[in-house]
Write an enzyme that holds these catalytic residues in place. Structure first.
Site, PDB file in Angstrom:
ATOM      1  N   SER A  93      -2.640  -9.725  -4.799  1.00 61.89           N
ATOM      2  CA  SER A  93      -3.872  -9.310  -5.466  1.00 61.89           C
ATOM      3  C   SER A  93      -4.181 -10.325  -6.563  1.00 61.89           C
ATOM      4  CB  SER A  93      -3.643  -7.924  -6.081  1.00 61.89           C
ATOM      5  OG  SER A  93      -4.470  -7.711  -7.199  1.00 61.89           O
ATOM      6  N   TYR A  98       0.744  -1.568 -10.883  1.00 63.47           N
ATOM      7  CA  TYR A  98       0.109  -2.242  -9.740  1.00 63.47           C
ATOM      8  C   TYR A  98       0.225  -3.753  -9.895  1.00 63.47           C
ATOM      9  CZ  TYR A  98      -3.385  -3.579  -6.267  1.00 63.47           C
ATOM     10  OH  TYR A  98      -4.026  -4.144  -5.195  1.00 63.47           O
TER      11      TYR A  98
HETATM   12  P1  NDP Z   1      -6.649   1.726   0.928  1.00 67.60           P
HETATM   13  O1  NDP Z   1      -6.270   2.655  -0.160  1.00 67.60           O
HETATM   14  O2  NDP Z   1      -8.004   1.793   1.525  1.00 67.60           O
HETATM   15  O3  NDP Z   1      -5.571   1.802   2.097  1.00 67.60           O
HETATM   16  C1  NDP Z   1      -4.212   1.778   1.785  1.00 67.60           C
HETATM   17  C2  NDP Z   1      -3.418   2.137   2.996  1.00 67.60           C
HETATM   18  O4  NDP Z   1      -2.038   2.245   2.599  1.00 67.60           O
HETATM   19  C3  NDP Z   1      -3.813   3.477   3.592  1.00 67.60           C
HETATM   20  O5  NDP Z   1      -3.768   3.427   4.996  1.00 67.60           O
HETATM   21  C4  NDP Z   1      -2.738   4.394   3.037  1.00 67.60           C
HETATM   22  O6  NDP Z   1      -2.478   5.514   3.835  1.00 67.60           O
HETATM   23  C5  NDP Z   1      -1.541   3.481   3.026  1.00 67.60           C
HETATM   24  N1  NDP Z   1      -0.522   4.032   2.157  1.00 67.60           N
HETATM   25  C6  NDP Z   1      -0.612   4.325   0.834  1.00 67.60           C
HETATM   26  N2  NDP Z   1       0.502   4.910   0.413  1.00 67.60           N
HETATM   27  C7  NDP Z   1       1.323   5.007   1.495  1.00 67.60           C
HETATM   28  C8  NDP Z   1       2.612   5.561   1.704  1.00 67.60           C
HETATM   29  N3  NDP Z   1       3.276   6.187   0.726  1.00 67.60           N
HETATM   30  N4  NDP Z   1       3.163   5.481   2.932  1.00 67.60           N
HETATM   31  C9  NDP Z   1       2.500   4.901   3.943  1.00 67.60           C
HETATM   32  N5  NDP Z   1       1.263   4.389   3.813  1.00 67.60           N
HETATM   33  C10 NDP Z   1       0.683   4.438   2.601  1.00 67.60           C
HETATM   34  O7  NDP Z   1      -6.383   0.261   0.319  1.00 67.60           O
HETATM   35  P2  NDP Z   1      -6.925  -1.181   0.738  1.00 67.60           P
HETATM   36  O8  NDP Z   1      -7.178  -1.242   2.184  1.00 67.60           O
HETATM   37  O9  NDP Z   1      -7.955  -1.548  -0.228  1.00 67.60           O
HETATM   38  O10 NDP Z   1      -5.634  -2.049   0.371  1.00 67.60           O
HETATM   39  C11 NDP Z   1      -4.799  -2.675   1.324  1.00 67.60           C
HETATM   40  C12 NDP Z   1      -3.926  -3.663   0.589  1.00 67.60           C
HETATM   41  O11 NDP Z   1      -4.742  -4.667  -0.017  1.00 67.60           O
HETATM   42  C13 NDP Z   1      -3.109  -3.051  -0.550  1.00 67.60           C
HETATM   43  O12 NDP Z   1      -1.829  -3.640  -0.590  1.00 67.60           O
HETATM   44  C14 NDP Z   1      -3.906  -3.410  -1.791  1.00 67.60           C
HETATM   45  O13 NDP Z   1      -3.091  -3.468  -2.922  1.00 67.60           O
HETATM   46  C15 NDP Z   1      -4.443  -4.777  -1.400  1.00 67.60           C
HETATM   47  N6  NDP Z   1      -5.627  -5.218  -2.129  1.00 67.60           N
HETATM   48  C16 NDP Z   1      -6.830  -4.594  -1.944  1.00 67.60           C
HETATM   49  C17 NDP Z   1      -7.965  -5.037  -2.610  1.00 67.60           C
HETATM   50  C18 NDP Z   1      -9.309  -4.387  -2.441  1.00 67.60           C
HETATM   51  O14 NDP Z   1     -10.263  -4.776  -3.148  1.00 67.60           O
HETATM   52  N7  NDP Z   1      -9.469  -3.417  -1.560  1.00 67.60           N
HETATM   53  C19 NDP Z   1      -7.914  -6.201  -3.521  1.00 67.60           C
HETATM   54  C20 NDP Z   1      -6.590  -6.782  -3.641  1.00 67.60           C
HETATM   55  C21 NDP Z   1      -5.507  -6.303  -2.950  1.00 67.60           C
HETATM   56  P3  NDP Z   1      -3.438   6.813   3.819  1.00 67.60           P
HETATM   57  O15 NDP Z   1      -4.664   6.395   4.564  1.00 67.60           O
HETATM   58  O16 NDP Z   1      -2.658   7.831   4.529  1.00 67.60           O
HETATM   59  O17 NDP Z   1      -3.713   7.120   2.390  1.00 67.60           O
END
Ligand code: NDP
Length: 246
Positions: free
Chosen positions: A153, A166
């Site tokens: 990130s 985070y």
């Molecule tokens: P979302 O919150 O939309 O999706 C996150 C995903 O991770 C979901 O499918 C969620 O599952 C899953 N997840 C969360 N906790 C758990 C857990 N305990 N066990 C299993 N699965 C889990 O996030 P993004 O798509 O935005 O983020 C994806 C990655 O990109 C992350 O690592 C984030 O830090 C990174 N990122 C995102 C940015 C952005 O602007 N979106 C910017 C920079 C980095 P569920 O659907 O069941 O909740």
């Protein structure tokens, strides 16, 4: 935007595991990898969401995926060994691993940061990728060209006020990626890199920036070129790097 035009069939005959495959960037990455020929293993905590992604991949006629429900917040080392056993039994190989699942936690100053939330964020964002990588490394090492991709990130190499666990977890993610990259360099064909997706239209982004108009941000589909690039052999021999999606 990262410039890369993936050739059709880039990921044919490759088995790729995606964590957090039920929503956001992970969901789109899983479908995109399948579109380019990969057999995708969908790992996440909400089975219904994983089933929807499964159905979408199947109805598009892409290779049949598999689902492994796992809550990374509570999973223990034995659970990760079971993931490795399932993949060995079902597919006998693993060529790619996208550590995408992530937890934002709460934004706020350190002196008010709830320790329980801190631990949850570190568990999902750092400890889980470590344990999953550890369990899957023997399988990855058997691949002729394995790619492990972590998710960082903008706060993963420069701390920002109020981003607490985070931000710290993303520093650790980059550290984990670098240690793995250095260890496997010259020893195996496992490459390890990270992607900084940048602001992307997802539920996580909306909870961090509730006042922002999501229509001003790129969609997960738009940032897929770098996800394809690092997962396929065109990125060979890149190792130990953080690439920006745009
Ligand atoms: P979302 O919150 O939309 O999706 C996150 C995903 O991770 C979901 O499918 C969620 O599952 C899953 N997840 C969360 N906790 C758990 C857990 N305990 N066990 C299993 N699965 C889990 O996030 P993004 O798509 O935005 O983020 C994806 C990655 O990109 C992350 O690592 C984030 O830090 C990174 N990122 C995102 C940015 C952005 O602007 N979106 C910017 C920079 C980095 P569920 O659907 O069941 O909740």
């Amino acid at each position: 935007m990262f410039e890369y035009q993936a050739p059709e069939g880039l990921l044919e005959n490759r088995v790729i595991l995606v964590t957090g495959a039920g929503d956001g960037i992970g969901r789109t990455a899983a479908i995109t990898y399948a579109q380019y020929g990969a057999t995708v293993v969908l790992l996440g905590r909400t089975t219904e969401k994983l089933e929807q992604v499964y159905d979408e991949i199947e109805s598009a006629g892409y290779p049949q995926p598999a689902i492994i429900p796992l809550n990374l917040e509570v999973a223990v080392p034995h659970d990760y060994d079971t993931v490795a056993e399932i993949i060995t039994r079902e597919f006998g190989r693993l060529d790619g691993l996208l550590h995408n699942a992530g937890l934002l936690g709460r934004l706020g100053p350190l002196h008010q940061y709830d320790p329980e939330t801190w631990q949850q964020v570190m568990q999902v964002n750092v400890n889980a990728p470590f344990m999953l990588t550890r369990a899957l490394l023997p399988l990855l090492r058997e691949s002729s060209d394995a790619s492990v991709v972590f998710t960082s990130s903008g706060v993963g190499n420069k701390g920002r006020a109020h981003w607490g666990a985070y931000s710290v977890s993303k520093f650790a993610t980059e550290g984990l990626m670098q240690v793995l990259a250095d260890e496997e360099d010259g020893l195996s064909r496992v490459r390890s890199n990270a992607i900084n997706p940048g602001a992307t239209q997802t539920t996580m982004r909306a909870s961090a920036y509730p006042a922002e108009n999501p229509d001003t941000l790129p969609t997960p589909e738009e940032i897929m070129p770098v996800y394809l690039y690092l997962m396929g052999q065109d990125s060979h021999p890149i190792n130990g790097q953080v690439l920006k999606a745009r």
